[in-house]
Structure formats: C-alpha cells, structure tokens
Design a protein around this motif. Structure first.
Motif, PDB file in Angstrom:
ATOM      1  N   SER A  94       0.810  -1.231   0.000  1.00 43.32           N
ATOM      2  CA  SER A  94       0.000   0.000   0.000  1.00 43.32           C
ATOM      3  C   SER A  94       0.837   1.272   0.000  1.00 43.32           C
ATOM      4  O   SER A  94       0.280   2.377   0.012  1.00 43.32           O
ATOM      5  CB  SER A  94      -0.927   0.004   1.222  1.00 43.32           C
ATOM      6  N   VAL A  95       2.164   1.156  -0.030  1.00 48.61           N
ATOM      7  CA  VAL A  95       3.023   2.345  -0.043  1.00 48.61           C
ATOM      8  C   VAL A  95       2.866   3.064  -1.379  1.00 48.61           C
ATOM      9  O   VAL A  95       3.025   2.443  -2.439  1.00 48.61           O
ATOM     10  CB  VAL A  95       4.501   1.946   0.170  1.00 48.61           C
ATOM     11  N   PRO A  96       2.545   4.372  -1.365  1.00 51.86           N
ATOM     12  CA  PRO A  96       2.375   5.105  -2.627  1.00 51.86           C
ATOM     13  C   PRO A  96       3.658   5.100  -3.456  1.00 51.86           C
ATOM     14  O   PRO A  96       4.757   5.265  -2.924  1.00 51.86           O
ATOM     15  CB  PRO A  96       2.029   6.527  -2.156  1.00 51.86           C
ATOM     16  N   LYS A  97       3.503   4.921  -4.767  1.00 52.02           N
ATOM     17  CA  LYS A  97       4.650   4.894  -5.671  1.00 52.02           C
ATOM     18  C   LYS A  97       4.288   5.627  -6.958  1.00 52.02           C
ATOM     19  O   LYS A  97       3.127   5.643  -7.368  1.00 52.02           O
ATOM     20  CB  LYS A  97       5.048   3.450  -6.012  1.00 52.02           C
ATOM     21  N   ASN A  98       5.285   6.185  -7.595  1.00 52.45           N
ATOM     22  CA  ASN A  98       5.060   6.791  -8.903  1.00 52.45           C
ATOM     23  C   ASN A  98       5.297   5.731  -9.983  1.00 52.45           C
ATOM     24  O   ASN A  98       5.835   4.648  -9.701  1.00 52.45           O
ATOM     25  CB  ASN A  98       5.936   8.030  -9.095  1.00 52.45           C
ATOM     26  N   PRO A  99       4.911   6.017 -11.228  1.00 49.27           N
ATOM     27  CA  PRO A  99       5.057   5.002 -12.284  1.00 49.27           C
ATOM     28  C   PRO A  99       6.474   4.473 -12.458  1.00 49.27           C
ATOM     29  O   PRO A  99       6.663   3.272 -12.676  1.00 49.27           O
ATOM     30  CB  PRO A  99       4.582   5.749 -13.537  1.00 49.27           C
ATOM     31  N   LEU A 100       7.476   5.352 -12.361  1.00 52.77           N
ATOM     32  CA  LEU A 100       8.851   4.914 -12.547  1.00 52.77           C
ATOM     33  C   LEU A 100       9.298   3.995 -11.409  1.00 52.77           C
ATOM     34  O   LEU A 100      10.056   3.042 -11.628  1.00 52.77           O
ATOM     35  CB  LEU A 100       9.779   6.127 -12.652  1.00 52.77           C
ATOM     36  N   GLN A 101       8.844   4.276 -10.209  1.00 48.12           N
ATOM     37  CA  GLN A 101       9.162   3.392  -9.078  1.00 48.12           C
ATOM     38  C   GLN A 101       8.531   2.014  -9.282  1.00 48.12           C
ATOM     39  O   GLN A 101       9.163   0.992  -9.000  1.00 48.12           O
ATOM     40  CB  GLN A 101       8.668   4.021  -7.770  1.00 48.12           C
ATOM     41  N   TYR A 102       7.295   1.999  -9.768  1.00 48.69           N
ATOM     42  CA  TYR A 102       6.662   0.708 -10.043  1.00 48.69           C
ATOM     43  C   TYR A 102       7.464  -0.078 -11.078  1.00 48.69           C
ATOM     44  O   TYR A 102       7.637  -1.295 -10.961  1.00 48.69           O
ATOM     45  CB  TYR A 102       5.234   0.914 -10.549  1.00 48.69           C
ATOM     46  N   MET A 103       7.963   0.605 -12.093  1.00 48.38           N
ATOM     47  CA  MET A 103       8.735  -0.084 -13.127  1.00 48.38           C
ATOM     48  C   MET A 103      10.019  -0.668 -12.549  1.00 48.38           C
ATOM     49  O   MET A 103      10.371  -1.823 -12.807  1.00 48.38           O
ATOM     50  CB  MET A 103       9.059   0.877 -14.274  1.00 48.38           C
ATOM     51  N   PHE A 104      10.735   0.126 -11.759  1.00 43.06           N
ATOM     52  CA  PHE A 104      11.994  -0.341 -11.181  1.00 43.06           C
ATOM     53  C   PHE A 104      11.751  -1.503 -10.225  1.00 43.06           C
ATOM     54  O   PHE A 104      12.442  -2.533 -10.294  1.00 43.06           O
ATOM     55  CB  PHE A 104      12.680   0.809 -10.444  1.00 43.06           C
ATOM     56  N   ILE A 105      10.796  -1.339  -9.324  1.00 42.19           N
ATOM     57  CA  ILE A 105      10.521  -2.387  -8.336  1.00 42.19           C
ATOM     58  C   ILE A 105       9.984  -3.641  -9.030  1.00 42.19           C
ATOM     59  O   ILE A 105      10.264  -4.763  -8.605  1.00 42.19           O
ATOM     60  CB  ILE A 105       9.549  -1.854  -7.264  1.00 42.19           C
ATOM     61  N   GLY A 106       9.233  -3.451 -10.116  1.00 42.73           N
ATOM     62  CA  GLY A 106       8.758  -4.596 -10.883  1.00 42.73           C
ATOM     63  C   GLY A 106       9.902  -5.350 -11.538  1.00 42.73           C
ATOM     64  O   GLY A 106       9.925  -6.587 -11.548  1.00 42.73           O
ATOM     65  N   MET A 107      10.875  -4.617 -12.104  1.00 42.42           N
ATOM     66  CA  MET A 107      12.040  -5.280 -12.699  1.00 42.42           C
ATOM     67  C   MET A 107      12.838  -6.027 -11.638  1.00 42.42           C
ATOM     68  O   MET A 107      13.316  -7.144 -11.873  1.00 42.42           O
ATOM     69  CB  MET A 107      12.937  -4.253 -13.402  1.00 42.42           C
TER      70      MET A 107
END
Length: 227
Positions: free
Chosen positions: A99-112
C-alpha cells in the motif's frame, strides 16, 4: 507446465502466436486501474522489442527464447491474480503490490527487481536442465542490447522526477550507464544461480538468501531516489 512442455515441439511460428498471447495478457493488465499496469506497460514494450531481435536469431535460439518467455511471464501474472483476488502476492512481488504510494517509474523499477531477481532463476530451473541453461546462457544475455535501448527510452522519460535529475547531477551523468550495468548484472547473476541450483545446491541456497536482502535494498533505493 503442461502447456510449456507442449510448446517445445511446436514450430517457431506457433510459438510466436503463443507469445502474442502473452502480449494480449499484458495489454489487458495494462488497461486495468491497478498498480500492475505500470510494469505491464513496460513488459509489453520489452517483449515487442525482444521479439524483433529474436526473429534475427537461429531457430534453436528462437525456440528457447519463446519457451523461456512462456515460463517467465506467468510469474508476474500469478502475483497480479493474487493481488486482484485479495491474496498475498508471491514473495518477490510483495513490495510492488503493497500500500506504499509509488510513482510510475518506481513501479517499473521495483517490478524489474521482482521479476528479474525474484523470478528469472526459477523460470529457468523449473523447465530447463543444467546443460540447456549453459548452452543458451550467452544468447540469452545478448538480449541485453535490446534492453539497453529500451532503458534509454524509459530513462529519458524520467527527467520530470526531481530526485532522478539530482542523481544524474551527483553521478555526473553516469547513472544512465550504471542503470544498464545493473540490469545486465542482475540477469547474469540469475543465470549463475540457475547453474548453481544444479551444480552446488547449498551455494545456491546461500547466495539466493543473500539476494533476498539485496532486493529489499534495491526497493529502498527506488523509493528514495526515483521521485
């Protein structure tokens, strides 16, 4: 696993149709209003680019690549399905779907981070033998040139993030190359782990345990600097 096994005996053209099914699934996830859409958008673009590159390779390499993708992508799909059904995602994906708020680029990095460091080795050892992994490890690594080009486009799109610009200044512009090196390093490590899984199981367990801690530090970095 049964589907993946059947794919091994199909011609490459049929495997490309199966690969199209992966793209369709990613398009569907990218269209949903869930956190998964950001990584799905990234993943879709990567597979399109790697498909173009795979088409230039020998048939045996193509068969391996499409078979690998048919095993690799479902790790992401599985955690996405658990998330939408209010279940705990698989361990590598917990940070992505929390539930920690993230921006799109953070989602991409954490997803990778989750998909490469958490899923890639498992996708290899779940289906391929030691000899097969060793045979195709170099061709698989050669896809890094495609990933580098795609990384450049994502990197350029991150200039409106204050901390990304600050990191670029602090590193004198070296952060772009460091990002490419990091992804290459992650992928090489996953191949080494997959071989250790067979050749030295205890070393594999020790190294994989340390990697879990490193993955947490990568996510902390993303939350601090990619904003």
């Amino acid at each position: 696993m049964l589907v993946a096994a059947c794919m091994a005996v199909l011609p490459v053209t049929a495997q490309k149709r199966f690969n199209d099914a992966l793209l369709d699934t990613l398009e569907h996830i990218a269209a949903q209003e869930t956190p998964a859409k950001y990584f799905a958008q990234l993943y879709h673009g990567i597979i399109e680019k790697t498909n173009d590159y795979a088409a230039t390779l020998p048939d045996s390499v193509q068969r391996f690549v499409f078979r690998f993708e048919s095993l690799f992508a479902p790790f992401f799909f599985q955690s996405y399905n658990k998330y939408i059904h209010h279940e705990q995602p698989d361990a590598p994906w917990v940070r992505y779907f929390d539930s920690v708020p993230k921006n799109p680029l953070q989602y991409m990095f954490i997803g990778m981070n989750a998909h490469i460091n958490g899923d890639m080795c498992l996708a290899l050892v779940n289906q391929f033998s030691y000899d097969t992994i060793k045979k195709y490890r170099v061709p698989l690594l050669h896809f890094q040139s495609v990933l580098n080009a795609y990384f450049d486009s994502v990197y350029t799109g991150g200039w409106h993030y204050h901390r990304v610009c600050e990191l670029n200044l602090l590193s004198f512009g070296a952060d772009r190359q460091l990002g490419k090196y990091m992804i290459s390093h992650w992928r090489k490590r996953q191949e080494r782990l997959a071989l250790l899984y067979y050749s030295h199981p205890l070393r594999y367990q020790r190294k994989n345990k340390r990697l879990v801690k490193k993955m947490q530090s990568y996510d902390v970095f993303a939350l601090k600097w990619i904003r």
